[in-house]
Write a protein that holds these residues in place. Structure first.
Motif, PDB file in Angstrom:
ATOM      1  N   ILE A 115       0.873  -1.162   0.000  1.00 18.52           N
ATOM      2  CA  ILE A 115       0.000   0.000   0.000  1.00 18.52           C
ATOM      3  C   ILE A 115       0.916   1.219   0.000  1.00 18.52           C
ATOM      4  O   ILE A 115       1.773   1.361   0.868  1.00 18.52           O
ATOM      5  CB  ILE A 115      -0.947   0.020   1.214  1.00 18.52           C
ATOM      6  CG1 ILE A 115      -1.797  -1.262   1.233  1.00 18.52           C
ATOM      7  CG2 ILE A 115      -1.827   1.266   1.180  1.00 18.52           C
ATOM      8  CD1 ILE A 115      -2.655  -1.432   2.468  1.00 18.52           C
ATOM      9  N   GLU A 116       0.725   2.053  -1.014  1.00 23.57           N
ATOM     10  CA  GLU A 116       1.579   3.233  -1.146  1.00 23.57           C
ATOM     11  C   GLU A 116       0.751   4.492  -0.964  1.00 23.57           C
ATOM     12  O   GLU A 116      -0.475   4.450  -0.955  1.00 23.57           O
ATOM     13  CB  GLU A 116       2.271   3.237  -2.507  1.00 23.57           C
ATOM     14  CG  GLU A 116       1.339   3.232  -3.678  1.00 23.57           C
ATOM     15  CD  GLU A 116       2.057   3.001  -4.999  1.00 23.57           C
ATOM     16  OE1 GLU A 116       1.660   3.648  -5.980  1.00 23.57           O
ATOM     17  OE2 GLU A 116       2.999   2.183  -5.044  1.00 23.57           O
ATOM     18  N   LEU A 117       1.445   5.611  -0.837  1.00 25.83           N
ATOM     19  CA  LEU A 117       0.788   6.902  -0.710  1.00 25.83           C
ATOM     20  C   LEU A 117       1.764   7.989  -1.115  1.00 25.83           C
ATOM     21  O   LEU A 117       2.970   7.759  -1.182  1.00 25.83           O
ATOM     22  CB  LEU A 117       0.287   7.136   0.717  1.00 25.83           C
ATOM     23  CG  LEU A 117       1.327   7.179   1.849  1.00 25.83           C
ATOM     24  CD1 LEU A 117       1.957   8.574   1.997  1.00 25.83           C
ATOM     25  CD2 LEU A 117       0.680   6.791   3.155  1.00 25.83           C
ATOM     26  N   THR A 118       1.212   9.156  -1.383  1.00 28.36           N
ATOM     27  CA  THR A 118       2.037  10.346  -1.566  1.00 28.36           C
ATOM     28  C   THR A 118       1.499  11.415  -0.630  1.00 28.36           C
ATOM     29  O   THR A 118       0.304  11.450  -0.322  1.00 28.36           O
ATOM     30  CB  THR A 118       2.021  10.878  -3.011  1.00 28.36           C
ATOM     31  OG1 THR A 118       0.693  11.212  -3.382  1.00 28.36           O
ATOM     32  CG2 THR A 118       2.618   9.857  -3.978  1.00 28.36           C
ATOM     33  N   ALA A 119       2.390  12.258  -0.177  1.00 27.05           N
ATOM     34  CA  ALA A 119       2.021  13.391   0.675  1.00 27.05           C
ATOM     35  C   ALA A 119       2.844  14.588   0.236  1.00 27.05           C
ATOM     36  O   ALA A 119       4.016  14.434  -0.132  1.00 27.05           O
ATOM     37  CB  ALA A 119       2.305  13.083   2.144  1.00 27.05           C
ATOM     38  N   PHE A 120       2.242  15.752   0.253  1.00 29.01           N
ATOM     39  CA  PHE A 120       3.004  16.944  -0.066  1.00 29.01           C
ATOM     40  C   PHE A 120       4.131  17.093   0.948  1.00 29.01           C
ATOM     41  O   PHE A 120       3.917  16.945   2.157  1.00 29.01           O
ATOM     42  CB  PHE A 120       2.107  18.178  -0.072  1.00 29.01           C
ATOM     43  CG  PHE A 120       1.337  18.337  -1.348  1.00 29.01           C
ATOM     44  CD1 PHE A 120       1.888  19.015  -2.431  1.00 29.01           C
ATOM     45  CD2 PHE A 120       0.074  17.794  -1.487  1.00 29.01           C
ATOM     46  CE1 PHE A 120       1.194  19.145  -3.616  1.00 29.01           C
ATOM     47  CE2 PHE A 120      -0.633  17.929  -2.663  1.00 29.01           C
ATOM     48  CZ  PHE A 120      -0.073  18.607  -3.742  1.00 29.01           C
ATOM     49  N   ALA A 121       5.333  17.379   0.445  1.00 33.09           N
ATOM     50  CA  ALA A 121       6.512  17.474   1.312  1.00 33.09           C
ATOM     51  C   ALA A 121       6.358  18.589   2.348  1.00 33.09           C
ATOM     52  O   ALA A 121       6.951  18.507   3.426  1.00 33.09           O
ATOM     53  CB  ALA A 121       7.771  17.689   0.468  1.00 33.09           C
ATOM     54  N   GLN A 143       8.230  18.184  -7.889  1.00 34.89           N
ATOM     55  CA  GLN A 143       7.226  19.048  -8.502  1.00 34.89           C
ATOM     56  C   GLN A 143       6.016  18.252  -9.007  1.00 34.89           C
ATOM     57  O   GLN A 143       5.515  18.492 -10.097  1.00 34.89           O
ATOM     58  CB  GLN A 143       7.850  19.865  -9.638  1.00 34.89           C
ATOM     59  CG  GLN A 143       8.929  20.797  -9.148  1.00 34.89           C
ATOM     60  CD  GLN A 143       9.482  21.692 -10.239  1.00 34.89           C
ATOM     61  OE1 GLN A 143       8.998  21.715 -11.365  1.00 34.89           O
ATOM     62  NE2 GLN A 143      10.512  22.444  -9.896  1.00 34.89           N
ATOM     63  N   ALA A 144       5.537  17.327  -8.201  1.00 39.62           N
ATOM     64  CA  ALA A 144       4.447  16.425  -8.598  1.00 39.62           C
ATOM     65  C   ALA A 144       3.053  16.983  -8.343  1.00 39.62           C
ATOM     66  O   ALA A 144       2.072  16.400  -8.788  1.00 39.62           O
ATOM     67  CB  ALA A 144       4.602  15.087  -7.875  1.00 39.62           C
ATOM     68  N   LYS A 174       6.321  15.978  -3.713  1.00 38.82           N
ATOM     69  CA  LYS A 174       5.558  15.025  -2.912  1.00 38.82           C
ATOM     70  C   LYS A 174       6.501  13.938  -2.423  1.00 38.82           C
ATOM     71  O   LYS A 174       7.423  13.538  -3.118  1.00 38.82           O
ATOM     72  CB  LYS A 174       4.447  14.376  -3.737  1.00 38.82           C
ATOM     73  CG  LYS A 174       3.265  15.270  -4.012  1.00 38.82           C
ATOM     74  CD  LYS A 174       2.173  14.491  -4.709  1.00 38.82           C
ATOM     75  CE  LYS A 174       0.910  15.267  -4.833  1.00 38.82           C
ATOM     76  NZ  LYS A 174      -0.161  14.444  -5.438  1.00 38.82           N
ATOM     77  N   VAL A 175       6.246  13.454  -1.222  1.00 38.54           N
ATOM     78  CA  VAL A 175       6.994  12.356  -0.624  1.00 38.54           C
ATOM     79  C   VAL A 175       6.262  11.064  -0.979  1.00 38.54           C
ATOM     80  O   VAL A 175       5.045  10.984  -0.826  1.00 38.54           O
ATOM     81  CB  VAL A 175       7.081  12.521   0.908  1.00 38.54           C
ATOM     82  CG1 VAL A 175       7.792  11.353   1.547  1.00 38.54           C
ATOM     83  CG2 VAL A 175       7.746  13.832   1.265  1.00 38.54           C
ATOM     84  N   MET A 176       7.014  10.067  -1.442  1.00 39.06           N
ATOM     85  CA  MET A 176       6.446   8.746  -1.747  1.00 39.06           C
ATOM     86  C   MET A 176       6.757   7.839  -0.563  1.00 39.06           C
ATOM     87  O   MET A 176       7.904   7.761  -0.110  1.00 39.06           O
ATOM     88  CB  MET A 176       7.090   8.193  -3.023  1.00 39.06           C
ATOM     89  CG  MET A 176       6.596   6.858  -3.430  1.00 39.06           C
ATOM     90  SD  MET A 176       4.981   7.069  -4.174  1.00 39.06           S
ATOM     91  CE  MET A 176       4.582   5.390  -4.501  1.00 39.06           C
ATOM     92  N   MET A 177       5.716   7.175  -0.048  1.00 32.96           N
ATOM     93  CA  MET A 177       5.884   6.276   1.086  1.00 32.96           C
ATOM     94  C   MET A 177       5.088   5.009   0.820  1.00 32.96           C
ATOM     95  O   MET A 177       4.151   5.023   0.018  1.00 32.96           O
ATOM     96  CB  MET A 177       5.392   6.947   2.380  1.00 32.96           C
ATOM     97  CG  MET A 177       6.096   8.249   2.705  1.00 32.96           C
ATOM     98  SD  MET A 177       5.393   9.106   4.149  1.00 32.96           S
ATOM     99  CE  MET A 177       6.104   8.139   5.465  1.00 32.96           C
ATOM    100  N   ALA A 178       5.458   3.918   1.490  1.00 31.00           N
ATOM    101  CA  ALA A 178       4.726   2.662   1.307  1.00 31.00           C
ATOM    102  C   ALA A 178       4.876   1.780   2.545  1.00 31.00           C
ATOM    103  O   ALA A 178       5.793   1.940   3.347  1.00 31.00           O
ATOM    104  CB  ALA A 178       5.230   1.916   0.079  1.00 31.00           C
TER     105      ALA A 178
END
Length: 178
Positions: A126-132, A154-155, A165-169
């Motif tokens: 399960i992944e997600l993105t969040a604004f840095a 610059q996503a 955006k930070v990519m996390m999983a």
């Protein structure tokens, strides 16, 4: 469907929730980091129409977040883009009631939805993105067990400029082993 936590209860969304969704959508601070489709203005009737079919959408699960003390709907969360082949999906959350910001609700909801994704849906990732520049969200995801995987430069476009955006999983093997 009902998932019980300590401070929140997750439940299926209802057409009657349209008034809350509309109220949240009218507050720029609430929707500033939300998905693009949520940040576009919609009427209460359009939210009701969307809510009438959201529980039947294949490839996603969307759940209302209720405060266990008051029973009030305070947000929604879920997993979209679920791939049965790759056994993965993308987590999202919106806490629309600002009185519940910074109180651990995001962390608890993230844990509950992630647990459901791994145990009930059989997902592996399960992944997600969040604004840095949204440190509260990043911190909540870290506390819930998500791991940083990189930065999407610059996503997202907000406030007249492009932002990272930070990519996390989270992975089932790591999650279920704890």
């Amino acid at each position: 469907m009902m998932i019980q936590g300590d401070c929140v209860r997750l439940r299926s969304l209802r057409v009657e929730d349209a008034a809350e969704f509309y109220r949240w959508s009218c507050d720029p601070e609430v929707v500033q980091y939300s998905l693009s489709s949520f940040s576009l203005p919609k009427s209460q009737a359009q939210y009701a129409q969307w809510l009438a079919q959201v529980n039947d959408e294949r490839g996603s699960i969307s759940l209302g977040i209720e405060c266990t003390n008051s029973g009030e709907l305070i947000g929604y969360a879920g997993i979209v883009g679920i791939s049965q082949l790759n056994r993965c999906g993308e987590y999202f959350i919106l806490i629309g009631d600002k009185r519940h910001w910074g109180r651990g609700v995001g962390t608890e909801v993230t844990r509950l939805v992630t647990e459901y994704g791994f145990r009930q849906l059989g997902l592996n990732r399960i992944e997600l993105t969040a604004f840095a520049n949204n440190p509260g969200a990043v911190r909540a995801y870290e506390k819930a067990g998500y791991v940083h995987e990189g930065v999407l430069r610059q996503a997202g476009f907000r406030h007249g400029r492009f932002m990272d955006k930070v990519m996390m999983a989270a992975l089932a093997n790591d999650w279920l082993a704890t």
